[in-house]
Design an enzyme around this catalytic site. Structure first.
Site, PDB file in Angstrom:
ATOM      1  N   ASP A   1       4.418   1.637  -4.239  1.00 34.57           N
ATOM      2  CA  ASP A   1       3.280   2.196  -4.982  1.00 34.57           C
ATOM      3  C   ASP A   1       3.473   0.839  -6.271  1.00 34.57           C
ATOM      4  O   ASP A   1       4.691   0.701  -6.441  1.00 34.57           O
ATOM      5  CB  ASP A   1       3.648   3.316  -5.531  1.00 34.57           C
ATOM      6  CG  ASP A   1       2.523   3.969  -6.382  1.00 34.57           C
ATOM      7  OD1 ASP A   1       1.573   4.712  -5.772  1.00 34.57           O
ATOM      8  OD2 ASP A   1       2.658   3.528  -7.889  1.00 34.57           O
TER       9      ASP A   1
ATOM     10  N   ASP B   1       0.829  -1.203  -0.038  1.00 36.18           N
ATOM     11  CA  ASP B   1       0.053   0.033  -0.087  1.00 36.18           C
ATOM     12  C   ASP B   1       0.785   1.227  -0.023  1.00 36.18           C
ATOM     13  O   ASP B   1       1.883   1.316   0.620  1.00 36.18           O
ATOM     14  CB  ASP B   1      -0.710  -0.071   1.276  1.00 36.18           C
ATOM     15  CG  ASP B   1      -2.133   0.825   1.194  1.00 36.18           C
ATOM     16  OD1 ASP B   1      -3.264   0.251   1.073  1.00 36.18           O
ATOM     17  OD2 ASP B   1      -1.986   2.175   0.973  1.00 36.18           O
TER      18      ASP B   1
ATOM     19  N   GLY C   1     -23.733  12.904 -13.005  1.00 36.49           N
ATOM     20  CA  GLY C   1     -23.276  11.626 -13.242  1.00 36.49           C
ATOM     21  C   GLY C   1     -23.933  10.630 -12.376  1.00 36.49           C
ATOM     22  O   GLY C   1     -23.546   9.193 -12.215  1.00 36.49           O
TER      23      GLY C   1
ATOM     24  N   PHE D   1      -7.100  -3.937  -4.469  1.00 37.38           N
ATOM     25  CA  PHE D   1      -8.218  -3.049  -3.846  1.00 37.38           C
ATOM     26  C   PHE D   1      -7.644  -1.490  -4.269  1.00 37.38           C
ATOM     27  O   PHE D   1      -8.362  -0.538  -3.953  1.00 37.38           O
ATOM     28  CB  PHE D   1      -8.344  -3.056  -2.297  1.00 37.38           C
ATOM     29  CG  PHE D   1      -8.924  -4.445  -1.861  1.00 37.38           C
ATOM     30  CD1 PHE D   1     -10.251  -4.686  -1.960  1.00 37.38           C
ATOM     31  CD2 PHE D   1      -8.251  -5.459  -1.653  1.00 37.38           C
ATOM     32  CE1 PHE D   1     -11.052  -5.882  -1.399  1.00 37.38           C
ATOM     33  CE2 PHE D   1      -8.789  -6.513  -1.242  1.00 37.38           C
ATOM     34  CZ  PHE D   1      -9.989  -7.068  -1.056  1.00 37.38           C
TER      35      PHE D   1
ATOM     36  N   THR E   1     -16.568  -2.552 -10.025  1.00 39.48           N
ATOM     37  CA  THR E   1     -17.604  -1.582  -9.759  1.00 39.48           C
ATOM     38  C   THR E   1     -19.072  -1.548 -10.404  1.00 39.48           C
ATOM     39  O   THR E   1     -18.762  -1.894 -11.742  1.00 39.48           O
ATOM     40  CB  THR E   1     -17.314  -0.116  -9.795  1.00 39.48           C
ATOM     41  OG1 THR E   1     -18.178   0.908  -9.524  1.00 39.48           O
ATOM     42  CG2 THR E   1     -16.521   0.244 -11.046  1.00 39.48           C
TER      43      THR E   1
ATOM     44  N   TYR F   1     -13.652   6.991 -14.323  1.00 40.04           N
ATOM     45  CA  TYR F   1     -13.657   5.929 -13.297  1.00 40.04           C
ATOM     46  C   TYR F   1     -14.364   4.678 -13.766  1.00 40.04           C
ATOM     47  O   TYR F   1     -13.420   3.725 -13.793  1.00 40.04           O
ATOM     48  CB  TYR F   1     -14.192   6.237 -11.963  1.00 40.04           C
ATOM     49  CG  TYR F   1     -14.382   5.377 -10.960  1.00 40.04           C
ATOM     50  CD1 TYR F   1     -13.394   4.784 -10.355  1.00 40.04           C
ATOM     51  CD2 TYR F   1     -15.614   4.738 -10.472  1.00 40.04           C
ATOM     52  CE1 TYR F   1     -13.523   3.772  -9.295  1.00 40.04           C
ATOM     53  CE2 TYR F   1     -15.893   3.745  -9.631  1.00 40.04           C
ATOM     54  CZ  TYR F   1     -14.847   3.256  -9.064  1.00 40.04           C
ATOM     55  OH  TYR F   1     -14.974   2.197  -8.119  1.00 40.04           O
TER      56      TYR F   1
ATOM     57  N   LYS G   1     -12.271   0.756 -15.021  1.00 34.89           N
ATOM     58  CA  LYS G   1     -12.268  -0.551 -14.294  1.00 34.89           C
ATOM     59  C   LYS G   1     -12.889  -1.322 -15.355  1.00 34.89           C
ATOM     60  O   LYS G   1     -12.550  -2.613 -15.365  1.00 34.89           O
ATOM     61  CB  LYS G   1     -13.533  -0.316 -13.392  1.00 34.89           C
ATOM     62  CG  LYS G   1     -12.976   0.532 -12.161  1.00 34.89           C
ATOM     63  CD  LYS G   1     -12.153  -0.390 -11.079  1.00 34.89           C
ATOM     64  CE  LYS G   1     -11.862   0.351  -9.901  1.00 34.89           C
ATOM     65  NZ  LYS G   1     -10.961  -0.217  -8.729  1.00 34.89           N
TER      66      LYS G   1
ATOM     67  N   LEU H   1     -22.459   8.779   1.135  1.00 37.00           N
ATOM     68  CA  LEU H   1     -23.533   9.043   1.771  1.00 37.00           C
ATOM     69  C   LEU H   1     -23.549   8.696   3.563  1.00 37.00           C
ATOM     70  O   LEU H   1     -23.843   9.341   4.199  1.00 37.00           O
ATOM     71  CB  LEU H   1     -24.598   8.436   1.148  1.00 37.00           C
ATOM     72  CG  LEU H   1     -26.199   8.941   1.843  1.00 37.00           C
ATOM     73  CD1 LEU H   1     -26.213  10.426   1.862  1.00 37.00           C
ATOM     74  CD2 LEU H   1     -27.244   8.171   1.062  1.00 37.00           C
TER      75      LEU H   1
HETATM   76  N1  UDP Z   1     -25.667  11.634  -1.652  1.00 35.06           N
HETATM   77  C1  UDP Z   1     -26.151  12.566  -1.264  1.00 35.06           C
HETATM   78  N2  UDP Z   1     -25.557  13.443  -0.413  1.00 35.06           N
HETATM   79  C2  UDP Z   1     -24.117  13.440  -0.058  1.00 35.06           C
HETATM   80  C3  UDP Z   1     -23.374  12.004  -0.495  1.00 35.06           C
HETATM   81  C4  UDP Z   1     -24.000  11.343  -1.247  1.00 35.06           C
HETATM   82  O1  UDP Z   1     -27.256  12.864  -1.426  1.00 35.06           O
HETATM   83  O2  UDP Z   1     -23.602  13.934   0.612  1.00 35.06           O
HETATM   84  C5  UDP Z   1     -26.225  10.545  -2.809  1.00 35.06           C
HETATM   85  C6  UDP Z   1     -25.823  10.249  -3.827  1.00 35.06           C
HETATM   86  O3  UDP Z   1     -26.008  11.391  -4.808  1.00 35.06           O
HETATM   87  C7  UDP Z   1     -26.016   9.099  -4.506  1.00 35.06           C
HETATM   88  C8  UDP Z   1     -26.048   8.310  -3.077  1.00 35.06           C
HETATM   89  O4  UDP Z   1     -26.305   9.251  -2.197  1.00 35.06           O
HETATM   90  O5  UDP Z   1     -27.408   9.053  -4.980  1.00 35.06           O
HETATM   91  C9  UDP Z   1     -25.005   7.357  -2.612  1.00 35.06           C
HETATM   92  O6  UDP Z   1     -23.899   8.353  -2.953  1.00 35.06           O
HETATM   93  P1  UDP Z   1     -22.612   7.556  -2.663  1.00 35.06           P
HETATM   94  O7  UDP Z   1     -21.399   8.821  -3.204  1.00 35.06           O
HETATM   95  O8  UDP Z   1     -22.242   7.184  -1.058  1.00 35.06           O
HETATM   96  O9  UDP Z   1     -22.124   6.344  -3.545  1.00 35.06           O
HETATM   97  P2  UDP Z   1     -22.272   6.317  -5.058  1.00 35.06           P
HETATM   98  O10 UDP Z   1     -23.373   5.821  -5.207  1.00 35.06           O
HETATM   99  O11 UDP Z   1     -21.890   7.382  -5.673  1.00 35.06           O
HETATM  100  O12 UDP Z   1     -21.427   5.232  -5.205  1.00 35.06           O
END
Ligand code: UDP
Length: 321
Positions: free
Chosen positions: A50, A31, A283, A72, A116, A140, A144, A189
């Site tokens: 790295d 790592d 996105g 990972f 992913t 991204y 992948k 989130l």
């Molecule tokens: N999200 C949100 N507020 C935040 C972070 C994320 O509303 O502060 C929403 C985001 O738009 C998505 C969901 O939560 O619809 C999950 O986002 P996260 O970034 O956790 O994972 P991702 O789906 O991007 O892999």
């Protein structure tokens, strides 16, 4: 088993290292600590390095005699990948190829790859099975998917066997409370919601309330990090037993909206969680839910912590520390 865990100091990698050690595997972690933490690695041999440093890679493989490699180490932010594609392709694609080339040279033939749901892009149907068209919409996801294609070619030409595990939304924390999610900056989130619950953030912003979902917020399939690790272990065993290269989607098959996540977090924590409603984040597909029946049928994968409240409770225990 002797296992090399690349990115073993990161969120999912550190949980993987713990679970391999509990299975009496001999673990080596490589790592660069760009996003991981040395103290998250709970045992095994640690090498600071790295994938771009070919001499370090050589040395690790000369010392290691690995039965398998789990990879990972990658950059994980979609938005950042749009702004800085060079960084993403260099780290997530080119450096992964270094790793594969060293594996081929040292005749290590089992590779587990962290892929992913972003390889699918905007979903054409829900739930998303493995054969859903791959149509990534950002660097991204494209990187992948490039590696997944590279892996198919390396299998044909060099006999390198791989399992690509396409995570939906990795979440939760070590059920024993020893490890958890520590991204800086945090963008996910559940940890953000819990920081708001703990008073470490003033509020959480909901990104968009006008999606074509029942409550207008995005729906995701949250899968416990420990369940992801279990799938890696089963995948490695399958390759060891002579299984073919394959890709699996990993999720619970249940979608939860952003509002439902916040509501569940209120119940689990018993705390007030201030919310503001903001613009959509570019996105973000409205809905991402996995059809993981293939992993269940072929690997015998049985998620143990499929319940959202349990996932959030484990994350909360970590966050509260
Ligand atoms: N999200 C949100 N507020 C935040 C972070 C994320 O509303 O502060 C929403 C985001 O738009 C998505 C969901 O939560 O619809 C999950 O986002 P996260 O970034 O956790 O994972 P991702 O789906 O991007 O892999």
């Amino acid at each position: 088993m002797r296992v090399l865990v690349v990115g073993g100091a990161g969120y999912i990698g550190s949980h993987m290292v713990k679970s391999l050690l509990q299975r009496d595997c001999q673990v080596t972690v490589l790592d660069n600590l760009s996003a991981g933490y040395r103290d998250a690695v709970k045992g095994g041999r640690f090498v600071l390095g790295d994938l771009g440093e070919l001499d370090v890679l050589e040395e690790v493989f000369r010392a290691g005699q690995f039965d398998g490699v789990m990879h990972f180490a990658s950059h994980i932010q979609v938005g950042e990948s749009v702004r800085e594609p060079a960084r993403y392709y260099r780290n997530n694609v080119f450096k992964t190829q270094h790793l594969l080339d060293v594996m081929v040279a040292h005749r290590v033939r089992c590779f587990i790859f962290s892929s992913t749901a972003a390889i699918f892009g905007e979903p054409a149907r829900i739930p998303i099975d493995e054969d859903h068209p791959r149509n990534p919409i950002n660097p991204y996801g494209r990187g992948k998917w490039m590696v997944e294609q590279m892996l198919a070619d390396y299998d044909v030409a060099y006999g390198l066997k791989s399992v690509s595990l396409r995570y939906f939304n990795a979440a939760g924390a070590d059920p024993q409370g020893e490890l958890g999610e520590r991204h800086e900056p945090e963008t996910h989130l559940i940890p953000l919601v819990l920081r708001a619950a703990a008073g470490r953030l003033p509020q959480v912003t909901v990104f968009g309330t006008d999606y074509a979902t029942p409550d207008g917020t995005c729906i995701r399939d949250y899968v416990h990090v420990t369940d992801l690790c279990e799938a890696h272990w089963l995948a490695l065993r399958r390759l060891q037993e002579g299984g073919d290269s394959v890709a699996y989607n990993l999720g619970n098959g249940n979608g939860f909206s952003v509002r439902e996540v916040i509501e569940t977090a209120r119940t689990v924590t018993g705390r007030d969680i201030p919310v503001v409603y903001g613009e959509r984040r570019p996105g973000d597909p409205a809905r991402l839910v996995a059809d993981a029946r293939r992993a269940r049928a072929e690997l015998g994968w049985e998620p143990r912590y499929a319940d959202l409240a349990t996932i959030i409770a484990h994350a909360w225990r970590w966050e509260a520390r």
